[in-house]
Design an enzyme around this catalytic site. Structure first.
Site, mmCIF file in Angstrom:
data_model
loop_
_atom_site.group_PDB
_atom_site.id
_atom_site.type_symbol
_atom_site.label_atom_id
_atom_site.label_comp_id
_atom_site.label_asym_id
_atom_site.label_seq_id
_atom_site.Cartn_x
_atom_site.Cartn_y
_atom_site.Cartn_z
ATOM 1 N N LYS A 244 31.520 -1.103 66.086
ATOM 2 C CA LYS A 244 31.497 -0.853 67.534
ATOM 3 C C LYS A 244 32.100 -2.013 68.324
ATOM 4 O O LYS A 244 32.959 -1.819 69.183
ATOM 5 C CB LYS A 244 30.052 -0.629 68.022
ATOM 6 C CG LYS A 244 29.405 0.619 67.478
ATOM 7 C CD LYS A 244 28.011 0.806 68.048
ATOM 8 C CE LYS A 244 27.037 -0.294 67.661
ATOM 9 N NZ LYS A 244 26.814 -0.427 66.209
ATOM 10 N N THR A 245 31.661 -3.214 67.999
ATOM 11 C CA THR A 245 32.168 -4.374 68.724
ATOM 12 C C THR A 245 33.645 -4.582 68.411
ATOM 13 O O THR A 245 34.443 -4.935 69.271
ATOM 14 C CB THR A 245 31.339 -5.622 68.363
ATOM 15 O OG1 THR A 245 29.965 -5.334 68.647
ATOM 16 C CG2 THR A 245 31.766 -6.821 69.170
ATOM 17 N N ASP B 117 29.140 -3.455 75.718
ATOM 18 C CA ASP B 117 28.633 -3.492 74.337
ATOM 19 C C ASP B 117 27.102 -3.449 74.395
ATOM 20 O O ASP B 117 26.510 -3.791 75.412
ATOM 21 C CB ASP B 117 29.102 -4.785 73.644
ATOM 22 C CG ASP B 117 29.019 -4.677 72.110
ATOM 23 O OD1 ASP B 117 28.568 -3.623 71.602
ATOM 24 O OD2 ASP B 117 29.407 -5.642 71.428
ATOM 25 N N GLU B 118 26.470 -3.047 73.318
ATOM 26 C CA GLU B 118 24.997 -2.999 73.242
ATOM 27 C C GLU B 118 24.421 -2.194 74.405
ATOM 28 O O GLU B 118 23.408 -2.572 75.007
ATOM 29 C CB GLU B 118 24.401 -4.421 73.268
ATOM 30 C CG GLU B 118 25.005 -5.382 72.256
ATOM 31 C CD GLU B 118 24.393 -5.247 70.873
ATOM 32 O OE1 GLU B 118 23.548 -4.350 70.668
ATOM 33 O OE2 GLU B 118 24.790 -6.020 69.983
ATOM 34 N N GLN C 273 19.080 0.453 67.554
ATOM 35 C CA GLN C 273 18.990 -0.994 67.760
ATOM 36 C C GLN C 273 18.505 -1.333 69.164
ATOM 37 O O GLN C 273 18.752 -2.439 69.655
ATOM 38 C CB GLN C 273 20.338 -1.653 67.505
ATOM 39 C CG GLN C 273 20.766 -1.545 66.042
ATOM 40 C CD GLN C 273 22.045 -2.310 65.781
ATOM 41 O OE1 GLN C 273 22.049 -3.534 65.781
ATOM 42 N NE2 GLN C 273 23.129 -1.608 65.579
ATOM 43 N N ARG D 184 21.843 -7.359 59.538
ATOM 44 C CA ARG D 184 22.645 -8.558 59.812
ATOM 45 C C ARG D 184 23.280 -9.083 58.536
ATOM 46 O O ARG D 184 24.205 -9.894 58.560
ATOM 47 C CB ARG D 184 21.812 -9.700 60.420
ATOM 48 C CG ARG D 184 21.171 -9.449 61.776
ATOM 49 C CD ARG D 184 22.121 -8.900 62.787
ATOM 50 N NE ARG D 184 22.043 -7.447 62.830
ATOM 51 C CZ ARG D 184 23.000 -6.663 63.339
ATOM 52 N NH1 ARG D 184 24.096 -7.174 63.837
ATOM 53 N NH2 ARG D 184 22.871 -5.356 63.335
#
Ligand code: ATP
Ligand code: MG
Length: 769
Positions: free
Chosen positions: A37-38, A220-221, A251, A603
């Site tokens: 995504k990022t 983002d996020e 998330q 992560r």
């Protein structure tokens, strides 16, 4: 990296490419962790600039942390082979701050407004409570009430108290707080955004200017935006704006701070032509890590539902370590890191992730003892140290003498004989006249309305601030800071060692001067001092370890969002800690904790360790602990139990068959006596009194060694499993196991010539070979 952008985009998978080049007004990428995504977001920015010929000034990118913003900027720079000027990349707070600095007048703020961080905020509230003679209300509770209201976009006047007395009280405090901030030209974190949203609402011309400017907004996020942030975005996005948001509902971990995962659904509803893109391939983690994460999150009910797969191969199993206590856990982790570094791997690719900041200490101690460099994110920040706060308060008064919080902090620091009574007089007058403390001070000094001693002490302070302001005028930032640290008397004061830590504090003050000398003011329109003070309040200002150095990374799970590391240690995975005690009874909170676990697991790229301690000292109290339900939710086939160094790892499935519970606690099974059947409560009861000795009924099996490795190792005078030792009679051998505790500890040694023997440790007289 000299590949052209086109080549870079070709290397993306089809849905990623589709997202990067999506032509429409609005797009929403909904996808799981590590699906790119990022990466899509940064590629899209590069694509807009290079292929679509958008001017960098037309693009605004918002992300969650300063670290993420810095990385995003760097990636974009790499893709374009230059860093584009005029591009806005930042956090909501950072961007709102920038807007308010540019439009302070329209926002109704003094030009030199100062930022109140959470510590300042609580001090201010404490003062307000004191004024009201209230010593029962907790400042923290008031602060969280005010912050939550602001995150919902509400001012004190918007609060519907519905006749409830306690709400009435909180609303009144909020009102007084607003007035105090107004008087002092102070703005807290929530206020930055609230005020900048009010700019949009109250100044349509200004809003339209920015609507025309920011033709592309990328977020983002997105799952962690709160009501106010979403409103801010909606207001800024006009009919011509293209809005591109990426997020993962699994998330969403800031619900406790007002984040609304519903915003993702709202987004789809409010922009009917939104293009929704799903990414399903994970490029970050091994198959094992990904399966573990998928299995864990499947226990949540509130989900949009997604699939994630990887073709990276299954990789290593996840390693599980049951530590004796938090020190043993830290020692284990640090030993693993030592081995990792000794094999030539970068320390910066290792992260220790924990649920709460207080857990970092045990790890820091071990890392320090072994001289391994590390960096803690978001712990006690450099700028939060008392001496630094003092120095900054002087600088704040130089920038804006009406800053009452700064005034209160240093008017008598270092002590200059200003008594409480004198200060009370100042406060009373300030309250009565709706003035700042500084304004009252100057008035009283001029009017001669103070008794002799008070007048001379306060006069000295006023003179000092006046001198600092004069000395600072037009001087380089570093000189201004030097003068504030020295002329204020702070350095001499701390050098006299008032609390036994003088040397360190003086070093920190020097470091502040140093930080000022290295400070780069990126906003040319802002005077350097104001820019520096804002930086101190807004940046995560991480203390230890220089940026970019090869340091082990320590942070909470919350701050690890969006990041990735080759090796991750998920520590303290215990019931009552993770999930936190408060979340256990509340299904919605528990799901948020599980999402946090999902964030933690995902992560890791190559190697993941999960650990828990059987007893933990927390808030000064030692308590029994047990493995978190989240460990159970990871399928056993992905886990391997780690034993002490030198012994063989064994798969968890074998362990469960063989009775993990028996080894650890002497009865029952790991799964069988868990929370599921109410055994949690029972067990804490039966293991009360902090008595961790294994129940007498425990069969003295040799597997028991791993259950209490620290104890044994500690009692063993530094001897460990795997170590070579010498015995007076049997000669040389290797320690293969321990059993028992304290004076009854037995050690098993495999001797080269005499074979394997069990010996009483105290009497064996073993020496390291
Ligand atoms: P998170 O949800 O944790 O924020 P994300 O969806 O933003 O994750 P990224 O951080 O963008 O994921 O990507 C994860 C990793 O996968 C990064 O190292 C990224 O460079 C890599 N990656 C993503 N897409 C591709 C691709 N098409 N080819 C190769 N690597 C990729
Ligand atoms: Mg990301």
């Amino acid at each position: 990296m000299s590949m052209t952008l086109e080549r870079q985009i070709e290397r993306l998978n089809p849905p990623q490419r589709e997202a990067v080049t999506a032509p429409g007004q609005t797009a929403l990428v909904v996808a799981g962790a590590g699906s790119g995504k990022t990466r899509v977001l940064t590629h899209r920015i590069a694509w807009l600039i290079e292929i679509e010929r958008a001017a960098p000034q037309e693009i605004l990118a918002v992300t969650f942390t300063n670290k993420a913003a810095a990385e995003m900027r760097e990636r974009i720079g790499e893709l374009l082979h230059m860093s584009p000027r005029g591009l806005w990349v930042g956090t909501f707070h950072g961007i709102a701050h920038r807007l308010l600095r540019a439009h302070w007048r329209e926002a109704g703020l003094p030009e030199t407004f100062q930022i109140l961080d959470s510590d300042d905020q609580q001090r201010l509230i404490k003062r307000l409570l004191r004024e009201l003679g209230d010593d029962t209300t907790k400042p923290a509770a008031v602060a969280s009430f005010i912050n939550a209201r602001k995150d919902e976009g509400q001012r004190a006047r918007h609060i519907d108290t519905q006749g409830f007395a306690d709400r009435e009280r909180l609303a009144e405090l909020y009102r007084r707080y607003e007035a105090a901030c107004e008087r002092g030209g102070m703005v807290d974190f929530g206020e930055l955004l609230l005020r900048s949203n009010e700019l949009w609402v109250q100044q349509p011309a200004l809003r339209d200017h920015y609507r025309r400017r920011f033709r592309h907004i990328l977020v983002d996020e997105f799952q962690d935006t709160n009501t106010l942030q979403y409103a801010w975005l909606r207001n800024l996005a006009g009919s011509e704006t293209s809005l591109f948001a990426v997020g993962d509902d699994d998330q969403s971990i800031y619900g406790w701070r007002g984040a609304k995962v519903e915003n993702m659904r709202e987004f789809e509803r409010q922009f009917p032509d939104v293009k929704v893109i799903r990414l399903e391939q994970n490029y970050r983690s091994t198959g094992t890590i990904l399966s573990a994460a998928n299995a864990l999150i499947a226990n949540n009910r509130e989900r949009l539902g997604k699939n994630l797969w990887s073709d990276a191969g299954s990789g290593e199993p996840i390693r599980l370590y049951a530590a004796y206590n938090e020190q043993d856990e830290a020692r284990f982790v640090v030993e693993q890191i030592e081995a990792w570094a000794a094999a030539g791997n970068p320390r910066a690719e290792v992260a220790i992730l924990y649920r709460s900041n207080a857990q970092s200490r045990a790890f820091e101690e071990q890392l320090m003892a072994r001289r391994i460099r590390y960096r803690v994110y978001g712990g006690q920040r450099f700028f939060d140290r008392a001496e630094i706060r003092d120095a900054l308060a002087y600088l704040r008064l130089v920038a804006n003498p009406n800053d009452d919080t700064a005034f209160e902090r240093v008017v008598n620091q270092p002590p200059r004989g200003i008594g409480d009574k004198t200060l009370e007089t100042l406060r009373d007058e300030a309250r009565a006249g709706g003035l700042s403390l500084w304004a009252v001070l100057t008035r009283l000094l001029e009017g001669g309305g103070l008794p002799g001693r008070a007048a001379s002490a306060l006069g000295g302070f006023a003179k000092l601030i006046g001198e600092l302001r004069a000395a600072g005028n037009g001087q380089p930032l570093m000189d201004q800071v030097t003068v504030a640290v020295e002329a204020s008397g702070l350095k001499t004061h701390y050098a006299k060692d008032p609390d036994g830590r003088g040397e360190g504090r003086v070093e920190n003050l020097d470091e502040l001067v140093n930080a000022a000398s290295l400070f780069v003011n990126e906003d040319e329109e802002l005077d350097p001092l104001t820019a520096f003070l804002s930086h101190a309040a807004l940046e995560a200002g991480d203390a230890q370890g220089e940026a970019g150095a090869d340091c082990v990374q320590l942070m909470t799970l919350h701050s690890a969002k969006g990041l990735e590391f080759r090796q991750v240690f998920l520590v303290g995975v215990e019931e009552g800690l993770f999930p936190s005690q408060r979340s256990i009874e509340e299904p919605a909170r528990l799901e948020e904790e599980r999402r946090l676990a999902y964030v933690g697991i995902t992560r890791a790229r190559e190697r993941l360790f999960v650990s828990y301690a059987e007893s933990r000292r927390i808030h000064g109290e030692t308590r029994p602990a047990m493995a978190s339900r989240f460990i159970e939710e990871i399928p056993a086939e992905h886990l391997t139990e780690v034993r002490l160094r030198g012994t063989v790892d064994r798969p968890v499935s074998a362990r469960q068959a063989g009775g993990f519970g028996r080894d650890a606690y002497g009865d029952g099974g790991f799964g069988g006596r868990g929370y599921g059947n109410g055994g949690y409560g029972n067990r804490s009861a039966s293991r009360g009194n902090n008595d961790f000795a294994r129940p007498a009924a425990a069969p003295p099996k040799r597997e028991s060694a791993w259950a209490t490795p620290a104890k044994v190792a500690e009692g063993a005078g530094g001897l460990e499993v795997g170590q070579r030792v010498r015995h007076g009679k049997f000669g040389e051998g290797v320690i293969v196991d321990f059993e028992g505790q304290g004076p009854r500890t037995r050690v098993q040694v495999k001797f080269a010539s005499a074979g394997s023997k069990w010996l009483m440790l105290d009497m064996a007289g073993l020496t390291p070979a």
